[in-house]
Design an enzyme around this catalytic site. Structure first.
Site, short mmCIF file in Angstrom:
data_model
loop_
_atom_site.label_atom_id
_atom_site.label_comp_id
_atom_site.label_asym_id
_atom_site.label_seq_id
_atom_site.Cartn_x
_atom_site.Cartn_y
_atom_site.Cartn_z
N GLY A 203 0.84 -1.20 0.00
CA GLY A 203 0.00 0.00 0.00
C GLY A 203 0.86 1.24 0.00
N VAL A 207 -0.04 4.59 5.42
CA VAL A 207 -0.51 3.45 6.20
C VAL A 207 0.67 2.55 6.59
CG1 VAL A 207 -2.12 1.51 6.27
CG2 VAL A 207 -2.77 3.59 5.06
N GLU A 225 5.59 -3.36 0.85
CA GLU A 225 5.61 -3.18 -0.61
C GLU A 225 4.89 -1.87 -0.89
OE1 GLU A 225 7.07 -5.13 -2.83
OE2 GLU A 225 7.74 -6.64 -1.40
N CYS A 259 1.48 0.12 -9.18
CA CYS A 259 2.57 0.68 -8.37
C CYS A 259 3.84 0.86 -9.18
CB CYS A 259 2.84 -0.20 -7.16
SG CYS A 259 3.17 -1.91 -7.61
P1 NAD Z 1 -3.41 2.13 1.39
O1 NAD Z 1 -2.11 2.32 2.02
O2 NAD Z 1 -4.42 3.22 1.48
O3 NAD Z 1 -4.20 0.84 1.96
C1 NAD Z 1 -3.74 -0.48 1.95
C2 NAD Z 1 -4.41 -1.29 3.03
O4 NAD Z 1 -4.28 -0.61 4.27
C3 NAD Z 1 -5.90 -1.56 2.85
O5 NAD Z 1 -6.15 -2.94 3.11
C4 NAD Z 1 -6.57 -0.71 3.92
O6 NAD Z 1 -7.71 -1.33 4.48
C5 NAD Z 1 -5.52 -0.58 4.97
N1 NAD Z 1 -5.65 0.68 5.71
C6 NAD Z 1 -6.06 1.89 5.21
N2 NAD Z 1 -6.03 2.84 6.18
C7 NAD Z 1 -5.61 2.23 7.29
C8 NAD Z 1 -5.37 2.68 8.63
N3 NAD Z 1 -5.58 3.94 9.00
N4 NAD Z 1 -4.93 1.77 9.52
C9 NAD Z 1 -4.72 0.50 9.16
N5 NAD Z 1 -4.93 0.02 7.93
C10 NAD Z 1 -5.37 0.86 7.00
O7 NAD Z 1 -3.04 1.77 -0.10
P2 NAD Z 1 -3.99 1.73 -1.35
O8 NAD Z 1 -4.59 3.07 -1.57
O9 NAD Z 1 -4.92 0.56 -1.21
O10 NAD Z 1 -2.93 1.43 -2.50
C11 NAD Z 1 -2.23 2.46 -3.16
C12 NAD Z 1 -0.77 2.47 -2.77
O11 NAD Z 1 -0.24 1.18 -2.76
C13 NAD Z 1 0.09 3.26 -3.76
O12 NAD Z 1 1.02 4.03 -3.06
C14 NAD Z 1 0.81 2.16 -4.53
O13 NAD Z 1 2.01 2.55 -5.14
C15 NAD Z 1 1.00 1.15 -3.50
N6 NAD Z 1 1.15 -0.18 -4.09
C16 NAD Z 1 2.34 -0.81 -3.98
C17 NAD Z 1 2.49 -2.06 -4.57
C18 NAD Z 1 3.77 -2.84 -4.46
O14 NAD Z 1 3.72 -4.04 -4.69
N7 NAD Z 1 4.89 -2.25 -4.11
C19 NAD Z 1 1.45 -2.63 -5.26
C20 NAD Z 1 0.26 -1.93 -5.35
C21 NAD Z 1 0.11 -0.71 -4.75
#
Ligand code: NAD
Length: 477
Positions: A203, A207, A225, A259
């Site tokens: 993510g 977070v 990741e 990503c």
């Molecule tokens: P995010 O960080 O918003 O959320 C990911 C997860 O965290 C979700 O399951 C969500 O329920 C949980 N979450 C959200 N807020 C939270 C909180 N306050 N406390 C605890 N858990 C919480 O990410 P996103 O918007 O789902 O994804 C986008 C990001 O992910 C981008 O920055 C992207 O580059 C990155 N990403 C990285 C990869 C990789 O493999 N490196 C792959 C895909 C996406």
């Protein structure tokens, strides 16, 4: 097929009375404690069950991905289901060899002895996934988690609710020792309070900080990741039409919500200008004159994210960027058109954060040195791409920049090769997985030493340190 725009997830993910996170984790941990996950046969059976889950339910999974992200079934196969099947096939083929104890050499001072490394499962692994590849990024880590003999708790993203619902239903039906917990940040927070043996989080950085702080409470190791702004350098030595074709494709898969998508282009001014019509042509070739009508162009995950992208484009235009292609977004329909922005400066709003949408800024820079300085001034990116035929340029980029991975003349593919570890560096991530790297990441490599009691070669290091022993000790080490 009509788009489902209502936030149906709000209902879906909260309708069932939620089992407390502590109970779920305890149940999964108890399954691990039975020892059932240790034999190779259990691990291979889980991988086979995962293949069955994916193949027997491919249609249903594809429909959920379409409802969440308007992914075409072919794109879902290419970037979610097919790529997972490849990861499983690769792991299944090599697992026995990867798990074999690895003999290591024993220095002469310790002879006679034998030393080896034995991979042991960590226990219960929590996998927290994002919404952009909601199947691949939830079940991809699980391949390694199960292959390494662990049990798992999976937390899909609430922002891809149809996919979360399908996986919540299917996973326990097919897999042993795996629980799925759906819900929003509150449920994730609840899960993070529990002691697990490893956390895999995919993510954003915001977070990730919350996850890492929670993990610190229990000293739980993490694989993070993350994302960031992945640059692509383009220079005049490359075949520009071919480069534009690959860049437009890499940017627009999943409507730019990838990503490892090329976030922005860096190019000398003449190349920057030459790319404009070429990119426009490639976009049209893929999605037609009206991408909104294309069955192959995705939608933004939520209207909030669509509004964020619309705002990012309009603020960048106000700051001097020029729209080469792209039109009006339809925020309610979560539609943001493929957009190319020219004359973008490094301080433009579109350069302030990861774009994560179908917007491609072209940033003209005087030369490679300026491009490298720009890349080095920001966080280390998850990927760096370069389209150049100049080996000297490639060598400089490899030597003078740091990124999770590098792609010469090709974006994205490094993220789906099971033979390559996938992960970031610095702000783009901690740790790596896929294939063998997954099995290593989700195992403890335990050193095991065997030394016969006789001959008693340790006599020299035991007190009393007589003159002979003192001399021997100094010769030994
Ligand atoms: P995010 O960080 O918003 O959320 C990911 C997860 O965290 C979700 O399951 C969500 O329920 C949980 N979450 C959200 N807020 C939270 C909180 N306050 N406390 C605890 N858990 C919480 O990410 P996103 O918007 O789902 O994804 C986008 C990001 O992910 C981008 O920055 C992207 O580059 C990155 N990403 C990285 C990869 C990789 O493999 N490196 C792959 C895909 C996406």
């Amino acid at each position: 097929m009509p788009l489902i725009t209502a936030p149906a997830y709000a209902r879906q993910v909260t309708s069932a009375p939620a089992e407390p996170a502590a109970v779920v984790v305890q149940r999964v941990r108890e399954r691990f404690d039975t020892g059932v996950t240790r034999p190779l046969s259990w691990r291979l059976a889980q991988l086979d069950r995962m293949v069955a889950l994916l193949t027997e339910n491919a249609g249903e999974i594809e429909r959920a991905l379409h409802a969440d992200l308007h992914k075409s079934p072919t794109e879902s196969h290419l970037t979610e289901i097919g790529v997972l099947l490849e990861e499983i096939r690769h792991t299944r083929k090599h697992l026995r060899g990867w798990l074999a104890p690895q003999r290591v050499s024993v220095p002469w001072q310790y002879q006679p002895a034998r030393a080896s490394l034995v991979l042991e499962p960590l226990g219960t692994v929590l996998v927290i996934a994002p919404w952009n590849y909601p199947v691949f990024l939830l079940l991809g880590p699980l391949v390694g988690v199960l292959a390494a003999g662990n049990t798992a708790v999976l937390k899909p993203s609430e922002l891809a609710p149809h996919t979360a619902e399908v996986l919540e239903r299917l996973v326990p039906r097919y897999l042993d020792g795996v629980a799925v917990v759906t819900g929003g940040p509150d449920r994730t927070t609840e899960l993070l309070r529990e002691r697990v043996d490893h956390i895999v989080f995919t993510g954003g950085g915001r977070v990730a900080r919350i996850v890492m702080a929670a993990a610190a409470e229990h000293l739980t190791p993490v694989t993070l990741e993350l994302g960031g702004k992945s640059p692509a350098w383009v220079d005049a030595t490359t075949d520009l039409p071919a480069a534009a074709r690959r860049l437009a494709w890499g940017k627009l898969v999943n409507a730019g919500q990838t990503c490892v998508a090329p976030d922005y282009l860096l190019a000398p001014p003449d190349v920057a200008r030459a790319l404009e019509p070429l990119l426009a042509r490639e976009i049209r070739a893929m999605y037609g004159a009206d991408p909104a009508a294309s069955p192959d162009f995705g939608r933004i995950v939520t209207s909030e994210h669509a509004a964020r992208l619309e705002r990012m484009v309009s603020e960048s235009v106000a700051a001097g960027a020029r729209v080469v292609v792209g039109g009006k977004a339809d925020v309610a329909a979560r539609y943001v058109p493929p957009t190319v922005l020219a004359d973008v400066t490094p301080d433009s709003p579109v350069m302030a954060e990861e774009i994560f949408g179908p917007v491609l800024p072209i940033v003209p820079v005087p030369d490679l040195g300026a491009a490298i300085t720009h890349v080095r001034s920001g966080d280390k990116p998850l990927a760096l791409y370069a389209f150049t035929a100049d080996e000297g340029v490639r060598a400089r980029l490899l030597r003078e920049t740091s990124s999770g991975a590098v792609g010469f003349d090709v974006p994205l593919v490094q993220a789906s090769m099971p033979s390559l570890p996938f992960g970031g560096v610095g702000a783009s991530g901690t740790g790596a997985y896929h294939g063998e790297a997954s099995v290593r990441a989700f195992s403890h490599a335990k050193p095991v030493v065997r030394k016969p009691l006789l001959p008693d070669t340790l006599a020299a290091v035991r007190p009393p340190f007589t003159a002979v022993r003192r001399a021997l000790a100094r010769r030994l080490l």
